[in-house]
Structure formats: structure tokens, C-alpha cells
Motif scaffolding. Structure first.
Motif, mmCIF file in Angstrom:
data_model
loop_
_atom_site.group_PDB
_atom_site.id
_atom_site.type_symbol
_atom_site.label_atom_id
_atom_site.label_comp_id
_atom_site.label_asym_id
_atom_site.label_seq_id
_atom_site.Cartn_x
_atom_site.Cartn_y
_atom_site.Cartn_z
ATOM 1 N N GLU A 115 17.781 2.531 49.314
ATOM 2 C CA GLU A 115 16.904 3.858 49.497
ATOM 3 C C GLU A 115 15.351 3.044 49.341
ATOM 4 O OE1 GLU A 115 19.642 7.085 47.400
ATOM 5 O OE2 GLU A 115 18.519 5.887 46.145
ATOM 6 N N GLU A 117 12.966 4.208 47.845
ATOM 7 C CA GLU A 117 12.406 4.233 46.470
ATOM 8 C C GLU A 117 12.812 2.739 46.129
ATOM 9 O OE1 GLU A 117 13.877 6.770 47.614
ATOM 10 O OE2 GLU A 117 12.213 8.453 47.404
ATOM 11 N N MET A 149 26.341 -3.397 31.449
ATOM 12 C CA MET A 149 26.958 -2.134 32.044
ATOM 13 C C MET A 149 28.440 -2.649 32.829
ATOM 14 S SD MET A 149 24.055 -0.035 33.653
ATOM 15 C CE MET A 149 22.883 0.887 32.759
ATOM 16 N N PHE A 300 36.081 2.030 40.644
ATOM 17 C CA PHE A 300 36.054 3.293 41.194
ATOM 18 C C PHE A 300 37.292 3.966 41.791
ATOM 19 C CE2 PHE A 300 31.841 1.101 40.894
ATOM 20 C CZ PHE A 300 31.404 1.705 39.713
ATOM 21 N N TYR A 375 19.710 -2.788 38.688
ATOM 22 C CA TYR A 375 19.528 -1.649 37.775
ATOM 23 C C TYR A 375 19.318 -0.303 38.294
ATOM 24 C CZ TYR A 375 18.353 0.377 33.487
ATOM 25 O OH TYR A 375 18.275 1.456 32.056
ATOM 26 N N TYR A 376 18.372 -0.287 39.198
ATOM 27 C CA TYR A 376 18.238 1.148 39.991
ATOM 28 C C TYR A 376 19.359 1.671 40.308
ATOM 29 C CZ TYR A 376 16.642 4.177 43.709
ATOM 30 O OH TYR A 376 16.554 5.343 44.315
ATOM 31 N N LEU A 378 22.501 1.126 39.537
ATOM 32 C CA LEU A 378 23.279 1.383 38.455
ATOM 33 C C LEU A 378 23.134 2.904 37.802
ATOM 34 C CD1 LEU A 378 24.154 -2.090 36.761
ATOM 35 C CD2 LEU A 378 25.768 -0.741 38.210
ATOM 36 N N ILE A 379 21.734 2.833 37.628
ATOM 37 C CA ILE A 379 21.628 4.240 36.623
ATOM 38 C C ILE A 379 21.242 5.312 37.934
ATOM 39 C CG2 ILE A 379 20.485 2.962 35.065
ATOM 40 C CD1 ILE A 379 17.734 4.330 35.717
ATOM 41 N N ARG A 380 20.745 5.044 39.090
ATOM 42 C CA ARG A 380 20.625 5.924 40.104
ATOM 43 C C ARG A 380 21.904 6.863 40.344
ATOM 44 N NH1 ARG A 380 20.456 9.664 43.664
ATOM 45 N NH2 ARG A 380 20.240 9.567 45.768
ATOM 46 N N LEU A 381 22.881 5.834 40.768
ATOM 47 C CA LEU A 381 24.109 6.320 41.297
ATOM 48 C C LEU A 381 25.154 6.516 40.279
ATOM 49 C CD1 LEU A 381 24.707 3.826 44.016
ATOM 50 C CD2 LEU A 381 23.965 6.028 44.520
ATOM 51 N N GLY A 382 25.266 5.930 39.210
ATOM 52 C CA GLY A 382 26.230 6.220 38.070
ATOM 53 C C GLY A 382 27.576 5.967 38.621
ATOM 54 N N HIS A 383 28.590 6.304 37.645
ATOM 55 C CA HIS A 383 29.816 6.150 37.943
ATOM 56 C C HIS A 383 30.300 7.047 39.094
ATOM 57 C CE1 HIS A 383 34.293 5.784 37.451
ATOM 58 N NE2 HIS A 383 33.999 4.828 36.829
ATOM 59 N N GLU A 384 29.767 8.215 39.169
ATOM 60 C CA GLU A 384 30.022 9.294 40.270
ATOM 61 C C GLU A 384 29.458 8.969 41.537
ATOM 62 O OE1 GLU A 384 27.198 12.297 39.629
ATOM 63 O OE2 GLU A 384 28.388 13.909 40.683
ATOM 64 N N GLY A 385 28.181 8.354 41.720
ATOM 65 C CA GLY A 385 27.716 7.946 42.831
ATOM 66 C C GLY A 385 28.492 6.842 43.549
ATOM 67 N N TYR A 386 28.700 5.817 42.472
ATOM 68 C CA TYR A 386 29.374 4.507 43.162
ATOM 69 C C TYR A 386 30.833 4.881 43.613
ATOM 70 C CZ TYR A 386 26.616 0.666 42.037
ATOM 71 O OH TYR A 386 25.455 -0.429 42.297
ATOM 72 N N PHE B 69 24.108 0.054 27.968
ATOM 73 C CA PHE B 69 25.147 -0.470 27.722
ATOM 74 C C PHE B 69 26.638 -0.083 28.823
ATOM 75 C CE2 PHE B 69 23.122 -1.090 23.478
ATOM 76 C CZ PHE B 69 23.348 -2.449 23.401
ATOM 77 N N PRO B 72 25.999 5.023 33.336
ATOM 78 C CA PRO B 72 25.930 6.614 33.223
ATOM 79 C C PRO B 72 27.212 7.306 34.223
ATOM 80 C CG PRO B 72 24.188 5.888 34.574
ATOM 81 C CD PRO B 72 24.824 4.747 34.215
ATOM 82 N N GLU B 73 27.580 8.370 33.604
ATOM 83 C CA GLU B 73 28.786 9.045 34.524
ATOM 84 C C GLU B 73 28.199 9.738 35.763
ATOM 85 O OE1 GLU B 73 32.202 9.455 34.558
ATOM 86 O OE2 GLU B 73 31.919 7.949 33.176
ATOM 87 N N LYS B 74 26.981 10.198 35.572
ATOM 88 C CA LYS B 74 26.412 11.112 36.724
ATOM 89 C C LYS B 74 25.333 10.417 37.420
ATOM 90 C CE LYS B 74 29.078 14.833 36.197
ATOM 91 N NZ LYS B 74 30.332 14.779 36.993
ATOM 92 N N SER B 75 25.056 10.678 38.793
ATOM 93 C CA SER B 75 23.945 10.097 39.515
ATOM 94 C C SER B 75 22.800 10.927 39.060
ATOM 95 C CB SER B 75 24.321 10.437 40.929
ATOM 96 O OG SER B 75 25.446 10.063 41.501
ATOM 97 N N ILE B 76 21.684 10.356 39.271
ATOM 98 C CA ILE B 76 20.461 10.902 38.945
ATOM 99 C C ILE B 76 19.622 10.898 40.336
ATOM 100 C CG2 ILE B 76 20.244 10.511 36.626
ATOM 101 C CD1 ILE B 76 18.345 8.503 36.933
ATOM 102 N N ILE B 85 12.260 3.484 36.170
ATOM 103 C CA ILE B 85 12.407 2.168 35.980
ATOM 104 C C ILE B 85 10.850 1.683 36.413
ATOM 105 C CG2 ILE B 85 13.165 0.183 37.175
ATOM 106 C CD1 ILE B 85 15.716 1.589 38.065
#
Lengths: 545, 519
Positions: A115, A117, A149, A300, A375-376, A378-386, B69, B72-76, B85
Motif C-alpha cells: 500500500e 502508505e 506476534m 490462516f 509491523y505495518y 501485521l497491525i494494519r491487516l490483523g488476523h482478519e486481513g491476512y 504481543f 490483532p484480530e481485526k484490520s484497521i 507507526i
């Protein structure tokens, strides 16, 4: 009316800050004249003139009007003189146009799209040296978070907020060498303690491993014991692998997502067999899982599949952040089950420029962009996104697979479960082989590699298409169409010369005298040329003009 | 006709009326709108409807704890992820003010563009990206040529691009080890105790190489006032199991060049006597792009017959961002064939000798850009500028009268200096205090046998200009002055009264400063 004063002040404020933010060395006369296109008079112009001899002011010419684009490029020696940056940019940029388009490169798992960003974050961090941990504490912290993570994703036996043992690397090669080194050292220490010889370590893998295992073995002087493949079964057979294990085996390496056909090896079975063997022999042979491509797929798509730290013998896992971790090339990860699995003596505590840094890497200075990008994601997508991304990839792989099956010309070698890729070979490759298809596809821009399988299955040639996040359904359908076109074209073409000679010889042997007459040969050649010419004509009409 | 004064007066009035408009405009009245805005954000936070219309800082993502750790479950949304970041990274030091590192922190915007365009190209896909591979080969050729490798006009050199000098050194070391093993095996002698001779001032990656590849590291000890490897002592340490002697061109500690020529001559003599044929590797990580431009007559490279391989960091004075190094061998024979992998990877035969596999190709392209753009002339000018700025900084530091300069004028452009009197305050305190101004200036102790000496080191990079040098000196002076007013951290043998006075003074100063500056 004129703009309100608030805006004016804002502008007045912005201008100097723009200058401040510019790197100081930009303030050469070149750059000034670049932002203020003022015709140069007096001093400056004479200075430039005296420097470039007969040339008129270089900066007023367009890049392609300058002499730099007609000089031959330096290839063996550094050029004597500098050239303007615009010219250097243009020359290199233009030559690089001849490289393949990474997005159409279906040979590689490595991520080619992120992306915008994230591109911004990467560019901002490109001048940060990852090893200066004292200077860039946040970057270091982000790396640690990624390790945590990923360890959690692989079910490492950790408490809620316990830090995992792992490290970011340049790629899975470095990760594998580090993991292998840890196994080797642990084995050496054990053997030394037992008073046994420790000069003949070996490692057991399938013959389908990536080349870096071989590299590890050769560079670190470990014997590589390969479990042979056979036709129709292109991964390591756990039973055979366990048979190969002896007291000198430092570990068995299983692959989650074989490079050749994307198949997952049966790590659970391997673990069970090895547990049994360990009980009998007391050797305690551990397992490493090379999850370079599958590590971000299995958790996943197949959360129930047991392949990770849930199995007691799995002591370390490596995964490529730049494959399905969805980051550009240059990042891998290796995670250890616990501190005990990483010999302390391999960790360097260095007093580097003012701080104590525990490190275990082969590389030192490197950019920190990729860590931040990981890191971007992992937190942007999360489990759902992946999960969504992987499901899309899998769907598109199925579309491509069905499309190829429909042509009726290919055998599908890859499995439905596993890494989303389609490996396929021609049902009949007597007249034309997979390499020719690969070559012809280049004309459409596709880069689809063809390669032979490793030893004991090497008579099989496959084409492999990797489905990445950015390979959409439209592209999948278009690829099927283009493959069909190529197959048709090849049908009209005579077989390649050497292949034909071979078949002719066979025919001669069979029938004694059957040989092509001169007229037959002529016909074939005219057919070929006719097709070639008409093709070029139609090409000319539709595309080139 | 129009009176200029009148018009300017008119303008002033106009401004005033604008200003009053600005003050009285209902948009900027704080209280009434505040509460509704708050309500809106709270609504958004709970319902999360139409997130894209809200500003990032109005979203719930900036008040949720960042995941540390578990994934996360959901996307943002991507802009929220970016902002979270990006903002955390603001707390990292500024790379441009990081004087700890040789590694390049600034490149021309044109090169940034090239790098960004190539960021999704995997360097190992040589078959797919032939031009990138070709650029790499050109860089190797140019560097080999710069180091006087004995190759013909149009002959390709033997070398490889790496992630950094660490990889380069491991590859070079591995080649030496394998060559030594082959030689010993053919002689029928044992091959289990290889060693390598270096100075104690080597970078940590040599130690790493030794430990990971099971080679004993024989270090030539340093002594106070002499912080590089003594060639004579090094040659003394050489025995039949020595795979090579590693000399450093540009010691990390003081930037000094080691005397490779003397080492070569001494080793030649020893080799003649013993027949061991011990070779030399030059670790020119920082000096490799300095010496050829500033000291073209200094013989340290392939002009010396025993130098078989050289590594250099492209990301130091090669002027490319972190992530590129180079190792060049004298000729093919010095790189054992069994280390080179010819792989049938995805369709073509690729000879490779690397520890890493997949990596970006941006840095390689950037290196070629610098060679092409700057040429010999450009590199020379830049390095000369660095040297000049180094002298400015050195002069400034000397003028304070409080420091000993440990670095030499000839060498890598850096200034290493230690306090003349560190009984009250140490260089570590200076380093800490300079952080407040944004400077990252490391303080560290010297290696074994000189470890009682602690130094500060400022590396002069291309982007450290004269102005910044002057400014740094000013800040150092300021820090010294402040520290003189502070009690020593080292001694605690004071009377109660003295301590009280000191604390009192300290707090008074603190309070004074607060009144003056912070509010």
C-alpha cells in the motif's frame, strides 16, 4: 477579496521551513537554478562555461539533448567526471525499463506490491540503520513486537506478555543459517559433554529443499542427507527421513510449502515417528520447520493443521516476511521455541558505540524499512486481513488451475492444499516442451519459470505460477487465455530442431527407411515462415503503429 | 497620485480588520463547538460508521493500545496504521544527526526515486531482471578497478555485492578457510585448527566470523596511544594454521589506516622462510572509498601481491543507504570453486556466492547511480569536503582546551576525542547531554589493553556540513559549561554540607531555567 491573513501567515511560515527541511548539501548552484529557473548571467555562466569548455550551459538543455545520453556507459571503470543528476537518473531509469516487470513475475513468492502508505513509511526509514539500536529504539521495539506476534502465531509456549526468542533477518537464507548453526552448536555441546566425537554432523532434509540448505551444509561443514523424491510424490517422506537419522544428525528439516509444488510436508507424522525413535535411541533429534512460504498461509487457512510449536520436537521455525508476510524483499524471521534452544555462546553482546546489544545475525548494517513495513502489515491487516488475503490467493489459484485443466493439455502437479501456486506440466511434451511455453509467454510480458524436478524425478519438467496477493482474478483469466494462445501457436510450429532430429532418428530405427522427403521439409519451412510473416503483419497493424 | 504611505497604511488597516475577523469568526470560538465535536467522535468510536470521513486522530485507533504481543484480530484502515507507526517512529533519533554511524543518511532525490521504483525487485531473480544483474557486475568491475585488481581492460572482475561488510567478510573469510583446508589436505596435514590474525580494533563481525565458522581469532593487542594493529606483532602471531591476516583500512575506533604495505613486506619475508603462503585480507569497509581518492599513492590494495581480497561498504563512503557491501577477489583462483553455487533456480543457471538469497535490488541500483553520477571527480570532491569539515570540527574541539584528539588527520574523516580530565565528569555524560540538542554522539571504551580510555567519536559524512560542525562545537561547549556547574557523578566522598549546597544549587538552576525557557 484577497485570501484571509491566516493563510498568508501560514504561507510565510511554510516557505522558510521548506528550506530548512532541505538537506544542506542541496544548496549547490545547480539546485538553486533548478528551483528558480532564472537565466544565468555574469559570474555563474562564465564559471559553468569555463568548466565544461565548449558546451553551453548544461542545465538549459533537456536531458535527451545533452551529450550524456550519447556517450557509451562506463562498465569497467568509474568515469572521470561527474554528470548531472537528472541525466544519471534518466540513463539508469531507461536501462532498467528492459528488466522484467516485477508485478508480472510469476516466478517468485516475493511481494511486489504494498500500500502507498507503507511505501511512505519505507521511504522515510530508508536512511535508518537497523543495527543502531541505541539510536533508533522505536525501530528495535517494532522488531521485537513482530517477533512476539509471529511467535504467538506459531503457538510458541509463551505467557501473555513474555518476550519470544527470535530475530529479524534479511531473508529465510540468513534465518536458516542461524537456525542450523544453533542446532549444530547444541549438538556439538552435547557430544562434547558426552565425550563423543563431534566432527561429522549431518542434517536430514527432503531433496525438494531450497538451495540455501545446501549452502548452509557446505559453508558450515555439515553433511546434507537428502530423502530422495519419486514421481508423483515431491515432498520428504517422513518415514524415510526418520530412517536416515543417526546419532550425528543435528536436526531434521521439514518444509511447510515445498518450493516445487507448494505442498506442506507432514510435520505431525514426522514428529510422532521421531519421538518414537528418540525414545529408543536417546538421541533427542529435534525438528526445524522451514516455513518460508507456508508460515503465513497455514495459520490462516488451516488453523487446525499441527505443524508448529504445538509439536514438541519443533525447536525453531523460519518464515519469510517478504513472501506471504506481504513485505518487499529483504525480511525474514526465525523463532526459537525457548531460550534453551539457542546456545548462549552464539549470541553476541557487543559494546557497540555506547550500548550493550545482544545480537545473533550474520548481517550487521542494513536498512530498517522492511522491519517497519512488516509491523505495518501485521497491525494494519490483523488476523482478519491476512486471512482474507490468503483466501483470495487460494481462490485465484483455483481459477487458474481450472482454466488450465480446461485446456486439456496440462497435468496439474500442485496440490489444492498448500501454498497458493499452480505447478503444471504438459501431458505431451514430445514436440514442444515447457521451456518453449515459458519463452513464448515472455512476449506477452509474463514471467513463468519452467524447471526440472530434483534428482530421481528430474525427467519431469514443470511450469510454476505463484499466486501473490496482487495477482487478481482478471490477471488469472488473462494468463489462461495467453497460455492457450501460446499452445496454439506452438501447435502450428515445427518441433525444435534437436527434438525433431531425435524423433526422426527414432522413426528411422522403427521403420527402417521413413525419412522426410525434400518436399515435406520445404512445406514445413514455408508453413513456418508464412505463419511468422502473417503474424508480424497483423502485429504491425494492431500494435506497433 | 497614490501616496505610497497611504496605501501601506491602508494595508495595515486591512490586516487589522482581517485579524479581528479571524478572532471573532464563530468557527474559532472554542467552547460551543467543542462539546458537539466530542460527541461526534464518541459516536464514531462506538458505532465506527463511515470511518473514512473522520480524521485519523478522531478515530478509535489512536486510543486503542498498540498490539505488542499478538497480532490483532481485526484490520484497521491504512491511514490509521500509517499514522500510528509514523508517530511512534518520531521518537527515534534523527538519522541525519546520528554521528555514531558511517552509514549514509542522505542521497539525492533522483536516486530516492530510482530506489523506490526498484523496491519490489528481488535481486536474486537474475533471469527476470537482467539489467539489475548487469548493473551489479558493472559496480564490481568499477570497484575492482579502483582497487587496482590485475584485470585486463575489458575483463570482468571476481566479486559480489552483499548486504553489508559483515556478509562480505564472512564470504572472504570462508574462501580463505576453504583454500587453507584444500592446501593442508593435499599436504596430508590436519585441518582442524585454523586461525586468523587481526588487530584487537576489528569490528565485531570478525569475531562473529571466527565463532560461527570455527576459526580461532588471534588478536594483536593494542596499547595506549597506538590503536591499530602493529604489523610486526601480527606477523609474529602467524603460524602454519593461519588462514589469513586481516588488516583494517580505517579502524572503527580512530579512523586510522593500518600499514598494509609494511605488513605485506614482513609477511613476504616470513612466507619465503616458512613456505606457508599466508595471504592478506583488507577490511576497507570505511576506508575503501577514501584512500583511492585522497591518497592515490598509498599502497594498500591489490598493488600489494599478498592482498587476495578486499571488502568495502557501499553504504559507508560508497554513499548509498544501508544495505550494500562489496567483496572483490584478486582473481578467480582465490575463490575456491566448491563455494560457488551453480543453481538451476527457476529456469536458469546462476553462479552465486552469498549468504543471503532474496533481497531488494534498490541498493545495487543506487550504487551504480552514485558511480555514474559522481564519477572519480565527484567522489574526490565529497571526500575532500568531509576532510575539511573534519578539520573544522577538530579545531573547534581543540580550542575548548578540554579534549585530547585521538584520531589522525590521515584516515577516515572522523574525530575521536577524550576528556583530558575525566575525574569529575566522563565522556558518557557529555554524550547523554548532547542528546538534548538532538545530536547522537557515541561514547565508548577502547578494546582490551587500552580499555581505560573512553572516547567520543563524531563521524563526518557527506551531509555533515561546515555549519553543522560549528553548531556541534557550540553545543559541546555549552554542555561542558553546564557540567562544570553540576556535581560529579563519580565521587561521593563529600560532606553533608557540601552535598546540601550542591543539591540546592542544582535545584535553583533548574528552577531558574524553567522560568526562563520552558514556559
Amino acid at each position: 477579496m484577497s485570501p484571509p491573513p491566516s493563510k498568508q501567515t501560514a504561507f510565510a511560515l511554510r516557505l522558510p521551513s521548506f528550506f530548512i527541511s532541505l538537506p544542506l548539501s542541496l544548496f549547490s548552484s545547480n539546485f538553486i537554478s533548478f528551483i528558480f529557473p532564472v537565466p544565468s548571467f555574469g559570474n555563474t555562466s562564465t564559471m559553468v562555461l569555463s568548466k565544461t569548455a565548449s558546451e553551453t550551459d548544461v542545465s538549459i538543455h533537456s536531458t535527451f539533448a545533452s551529450r550524456y545520453v550519447r556517450n557509451s556507459l562506463p562498465r569497467f571503470k568509474m568515469p572521470e567526471n561527474s554528470i548531472p543528476k537528472e541525466a544519471a537518473f534518466q540513463i539508469i531509469n531507461d536501462e532498467l525499463m528492459l528488466d522484467g516487470n516485477p508485478r508480472l513475475n510469476l516466478a517468485s513468492f516475493v511481494t511486489t506490491w504494498m500500500e502507498p502508505e507503507c511505501n511512505k513509511l519505507i521511504m522515510d526509514a530508508i536512511n535508518k540503520n537497523y543495527v543502531d539500536m541505541d539510536e533508533y529504539p522505536v525501530t528495535t521495539e517494532l522488531q521485537n513486537r513482530c517477533v512476539n506476534m509471529i511467535a504467538h502465531l506459531f503457538n510458541a509456549p509463551l505467557g501473555e506478555s513474555e518476550a519470544a526468542v527470535g530475530v529479524g533477518t534479511v531473508g529465510s537464507s540468513e534465518a536458516i543459517m542461524l537456525a542450523g548453526l544453533a542446532f549444530k552448536r547444541k549438538w556439538q555441546n552435547k557430544r562434547k559433554a558426552e565425550g563423543k566425537p563431534y566432527d561429522k554432523p549431518n542434517i536430514v532434509t527432503g531433496a525438494n529443499v531450497q538451495v540455501c540448505w545446501e549452502k548452509f551444509a557446505r559453508y558450515f561443514e555439515v553433511e546434507l542427507k537428502e530423502v530422495k523424491l519419486r514421481e508423483g510424490y515431491y515432498v520428504m517422506d517422513p518415514a524415510k527421513a526418520v530412517e536416515l537419522v543417526d546419532e550425528n544428525t543435528i536436526c531434521v528439516a521439514a518444509i511447510l510449502g515445498s518450493t516445487l509444488n507448494g505442498e506442506f510436508e507432514d510435520v505431525k507424522l514426522l514428529n510422532d515417528l521421531l519421538v518414537e525413535k528418540n525414545k529408543e535411541t536417546g538421541w533427542d533429534t529435534p525438528i526445524h520447520v522451514d516455513a518460508a512460504s507456508g508460515g503465513f498461509i497455514a495459520p490462516f487457512l488451516y488453523p487446525e493443521l499441527e505443524w508448529d510449536f504445538r509439536l514438541p520436537l519443533v525447536k525453531s521455525i523460519n518464515v519469510s516476511g517478504h513472501k506471504y508476510g506481504l513485505v518487499y524483499a529483504g525480511i525474514g524471521w526465525v523463532i526459537w521455541r525457548s531460550k534453551d534452544d539457542l546456545p548462549e555462546e552464539l549470541i553476541f553482546h557487543i559494546n557497540y558505540l555506547g550500548a550493550d546489544q545482544p545480537t545473533f545475525t550474520l548481517n550487521f548494517s542494513k536498512g530498517s524499512s522492511q522491519v517497519i513495513a512488516q509491523y505495518y502489515q501485521l497491525i494494519r491487516l490483523g488476523h482478519e486481513g491476512y486471512k482474507n488475503v490468503m483466501e483470495n490467493c487460494h481462490e485465484n489459484a483455483m481459477v487458474l488451475k481450472e482454466g488450465l485443466e480446461k485446456t486439456g493439455r496440462f497435468n496439474i502437479v500442485s496440490k489444492d492444499d498448500g501454498v497458493p501456486l499452480v505447478a503444471f506440466s504438459l501431458k505431451d511434451n514430445k514436440r514442444h516442451d515447457e521451456f518453449e511455453i515459458s519463452e513464448m509467454l515472455r512476449r506477452y510480458g509474463w514471467i513463468v519459470p519452467a524447471y526440472t524436478m530434483p534428482a530421481d524425478a528430474q525427467h519431469i519438467t514443470v511450469l510454476r505460477v505463484v499466486i501473490r496477493e496482487d495477482f487478481s482474478r482478471t490477471l488469472a483469466e488473462r494468463l489462461v487465455l495467453d497460455i492457450q494462445k501460446v499452445v496454439h501457436e506452438l501447435d502450428a510450429l515445427p518441433a525444435k530442431l534437436n527434438a525433431r532430429l531425435a524423433t526422426e532418428k527414432q522413426e528411422q530405427v522403427k521403420n527402417g527407411t521413413v525419412k522426410k522427403t525434400a518436399i515435406e521439409t520445404q512445406r514445413e519451412i514455408t508453413a513456418y515462415w508464412k505463419k511468422y510473416v502473417t503474424e508480424r503483419k497483423s502485429n504491425n497493424k494492431t500494435q506497433i503503429c | 497620485m497614490t501616496d505610497p504611505f497611504a496605501t501601506s497604511l491602508q494595508r495595515v488597516f486591512l490586516y487589522i480588520s482581517y485579524a479581528s475577523l479571524y478572532i471573532y469568526s464563530p468557527r474559532y470560538t472554542y467552547f460551543p463547538t467543542c462539546s458537539t465535536a466530542k460527541k461526534e467522535t464518541m459516536l464514531a468510536a462506538t458505532n465506527a460508521t463511515e470511518e473514512h470521513v473522520h480524521s485519523t486522530f478522531a478515530s478509535r485507533y489512536v486510543r486503542a493500545p498498540v498490539p505488542r504481543f499478538k497480532m490483532p484480530e481485526k484490520s484497521i484502515p491504512k491511514d490509521a496504521a500509517y499514522q500510528v507507526i509514523h508517530d511512534e517512529l518520531m521518537l527515534d533519533g534523527n538519522p541525519r544527526l546520528n554521528l555514531a554511524s558511517f552509514v549514509t543518511t542522505w542521497m539525492e532525490p533522483e536516486c530516492d526515486k530510482l530506489m523506490m521504483a526498484a523496491i519490489n525487485k528481488n535481486y536474486v531473480d537474475m533471469d527476470e531482471y537482467p539489467v539489475t544483474t548487469e548493473l551489479q557486475n558493472r559496480c564490481v568491475n568499477m570497484i575492482a578497478n579502483l582497487f587496482h585488481a590485475p584485470v585486463g581492460e575489458e575483463e570482468t572482475a571476481v566479486g559480489v555485492g552483499t548486504v553489508g561488510s559483515s556478509e562480505a567478510i564472512m564470504l572472504a573469510g570462508l574462501a580463505f578457510k576453504r583454500r587453507w583446508q584444500h592446501k593442508r589436505k593435499t599436504e596430508g596435514k590436519p585441518t582442524d585448527n585454523p586461525n586468523i590474525v587481526t588487530g584487537a580494533n576489528v569490528q565485531v563481525c570478525w569475531e562473529k566470523f571466527a565463532r560461527y565458522f570455527e576459526v580461532e581469532l588471534k588478536e594483536v593487542k593494542l596499547k595506549e596511544g597506538y590503536y591499530v594493529m602493529d604489523p610486526e606483532q601480527a606477523v609474529e602471531l602467524v603460524d602454519e594454521n593461519t588462514i589469513c591476516v586481516a588488516a583494517i583500512l580505517g579502524s572503527t575506533l580512530t579512523g586510522e589506516f593500518e600499514d598494509v604495505k609494511t605488513l605485506n613486506d614482513l609477511l613476504m619475508k616470513k612466507n619465503e622462510e616458512t613456505g606457508w603462503g599466508t595471504p592478506i585480507h583488507v577490511d576497507a569497509a570505511s576506508g575503501g572509498f577514501i584512500a583511492p581518492f585522497l591518497y592515490p599513492d598509498l599502497e594498500w590494495d591489490f598493488r600489494l601481491p599478498l592482498v587476495k581480497s578486499i571488502n568495502v561498504s557501499g553504504h559507508k563512503y560508497g554513499l548509498v543507504y544501508a544495505g550494500v557491501g562489496w567483496v572483490v577477489w584478486r582473481n578467480k583462483e582465490d575463490l575456491p570453486d566448491d563455494l560457488v553455487f551453480h543453481i538451476n533456480y527457476l529456469g536458469s543457471d546462476q553462479p552465486t556466492f552469498t549468504l543471503n538469497f532474496s533481497k531488494g535490488s534498490s541498493q545495487i541500483i543506487a550504487q551504480y547511480y552514485q558511480f555514474l553520477r559522481l564519477g572519480f571527480e565527484g567522489y574526490k570532491n565529497i571526500i575532500e569536503n568531509c576532510m575539511e569539515n573534519m578539520k573544522v570540527l577538530k579545531q573547534g574541539i581543540q580550542n575548548t582546551g578540554r579534549f585530547n584528539i585521538l584520531s589522525k588527520d590521515i584516515g577516515v574523516p572522523l574525530v575521536a576525542f577524550s576528556l583530558k580530565d575525566s575525574s569529575k565528569h566522563t565522556v558518557f555524560e557529555i554524550a547523554e547531554n548532547l542528546r538534548r540538542f538532538g545530536w547522537i554522539l557515541p561514547a565508548y571504551t577502547m578494546p582490551a589493553n587500552a580499555q581505560h580510555v573512553a572516547v567520543l567519536r563524531a563521524v563526518i559524512r557527506e551531509d555533515f556540513s561546515h555549519g553543522l560542525a560549528k553548531r556541534l562545537v557550540e553545543h559541546i561547549e555549552q554542555v561542558l559549561k553546564e557540567m562544570d556547574g553540576l556535581p560529579s557523578r563519580l565521587q561521593h566522598k563529600k560532606t553533608e554540607r557540601e552535598t546540601q549546597e550542591e543539591v540546592f544549587r542544582y535545584w535553583k538552576r533548574l528552577v531558574d531555567r524553567k522560568r526562563a525557557g520552558v514556559c
